[in-house]
Design a protein around this motif. Structure first.
Motif, PDB file in Angstrom:
ATOM      1  N   ASP A 104      29.259  -4.626  47.357  1.00 14.85           N
ATOM      2  CA  ASP A 104      28.815  -4.527  48.747  1.00 14.85           C
ATOM      3  C   ASP A 104      29.885  -5.064  49.692  1.00 14.85           C
ATOM      4  O   ASP A 104      30.418  -6.165  49.491  1.00 14.85           O
ATOM      5  N   GLY A 105      30.183  -4.301  50.725  1.00 17.02           N
ATOM      6  CA  GLY A 105      31.089  -4.758  51.773  1.00 17.02           C
ATOM      7  C   GLY A 105      32.562  -4.503  51.527  1.00 17.02           C
ATOM      8  O   GLY A 105      33.397  -4.869  52.370  1.00 17.02           O
ATOM      9  N   ASP A 108      34.243  -2.133  54.258  1.00 23.84           N
ATOM     10  CA  ASP A 108      34.321  -2.829  55.537  1.00 23.84           C
ATOM     11  C   ASP A 108      35.415  -3.893  55.502  1.00 23.84           C
ATOM     12  O   ASP A 108      36.183  -4.037  56.458  1.00 23.84           O
ATOM     13  N   MET A 109      35.513  -4.631  54.400  1.00 26.60           N
ATOM     14  CA  MET A 109      36.535  -5.671  54.272  1.00 26.60           C
ATOM     15  C   MET A 109      37.930  -5.061  54.309  1.00 26.60           C
ATOM     16  O   MET A 109      38.824  -5.546  55.017  1.00 26.60           O
ATOM     17  N   ASP A 222      31.756 -11.792  46.948  1.00 19.70           N
ATOM     18  CA  ASP A 222      31.252 -11.843  48.320  1.00 19.70           C
ATOM     19  C   ASP A 222      32.356 -11.364  49.254  1.00 19.70           C
ATOM     20  O   ASP A 222      33.275 -12.115  49.594  1.00 19.70           O
ATOM     21  N   MET A 223      32.277 -10.113  49.695  1.00 17.63           N
ATOM     22  CA  MET A 223      33.362  -9.524  50.468  1.00 17.63           C
ATOM     23  C   MET A 223      33.467 -10.082  51.882  1.00 17.63           C
ATOM     24  O   MET A 223      34.543 -10.066  52.486  1.00 17.63           O
ATOM     25  N   ALA A 224      32.377 -10.593  52.410  1.00 21.56           N
ATOM     26  CA  ALA A 224      32.454 -11.238  53.725  1.00 21.56           C
ATOM     27  C   ALA A 224      33.316 -12.498  53.629  1.00 21.56           C
ATOM     28  O   ALA A 224      34.136 -12.770  54.517  1.00 21.56           O
TER      29      ALA A 224
END
Length: 235
Positions: A104-105, A108-109, A222-224
């Motif tokens: 996930d992400g 976007d990252m 955790d890509m955020a």
């Protein structure tokens, strides 16, 4: 700040599960070979595949998996061209995959890194005939400034030569570059040997190993948080 970000692929950006031992894979692949005039019982095809892989890996630092599928044809007297060998390999890969997705992400990252004028590269121990198409399928083939796949270079991580090829081609400044990966030896120790900063991500398909001494450690993909670390400006 980190001006250049180098990523591993499998287990770092992508969650993949494969099973190369399941009987239905070899049953269907034996049918594929038989259609091309190379008749194999499934178990003979399976044992031949692993034998050829083992023989090639004993001779070379890295192999091209399509050579394995070409050799399987030759052992039955069929002279396969590169396209047929690649098709056999890709059919094998499709049959082996049980799960394939980006964490996930990820997209976007990667977009945020590119928008911030970071250089973004992929450095993967992988096979071109598999990974190029999986990157395109997952929608991130164009998210990198360059993509280095080990089967193209006759070497692989943690070999310093593989890191050096990328660094030298793009005149990368190691002091402002970070390697992001999920393998303590291939990604973290290998990157340190090249003088790079490191970010270790522990994922479900990371090797069973102690947490390595990286500059940054995340215990989940955790890509955020990855973006936060990579986009952090100097204090």
């Amino acid at each position: 700040m980190y001006k250049t970000c180098i990523f591993d692929f499998y287990g770092t950006l992508c969650d993949i599960r494969t099973d190369e031992t399941k009987p239905e894979l070899w049953e269907k692949l034996s049918l594929f070979y038989s259609f091309q005039g190379a008749s194999y019982p499934p178990e003979e095809l399976k044992s031949g595949y692993f034998r050829i892989v083992s023989d090639l890996e004993a001779k070379f630092r890295e192999i091209k998996i399509e050579h394995v599928f070409k050799e399987l044809f030759l052992e039955k007297g069929v002279h396969a061209d590169d396209a047929l060998a690649m098709n056999a390999g890709q059919f094998f890969r499709i049959l082996s995959i049980g799960h394939l997705r980006l964490y996930d992400g990820v997209k976007d990252m990667l977009d945020k890194l590119r928008e911030s004028d970071r250089k973004v590269y992929l450095l993967s121990n992988a096979q071109r005939i598999f990974t190029e198409y999986e990157l395109k399928y997952l929608g991130i083939w164009f998210s990198f400034d360059d993509i280095f796949i080990s089967s193209d270079h006759n070497c692989k991580k943690p070999d310093l030569e593989f890191y050096s090829k990328l660094i030298e081609k793009h005149q990368i400044d190691a002091s402002t570059t970070i390697m992001v990966g999920n393998d303590g030896i291939c990604d973290i120790a290998g990157a340190k040997s090249a003088g790079l900063h490191t970010l270790y991500i522990k994922s479900d398909i990371s090797p069973d190993e102690p947490i390595p001494k990286a500059d940054h450690v995340l215990l989940a993909p955790d890509m955020a948080k990855v973006a936060e670390i990579l986009l952090k400006e100097e204090d």
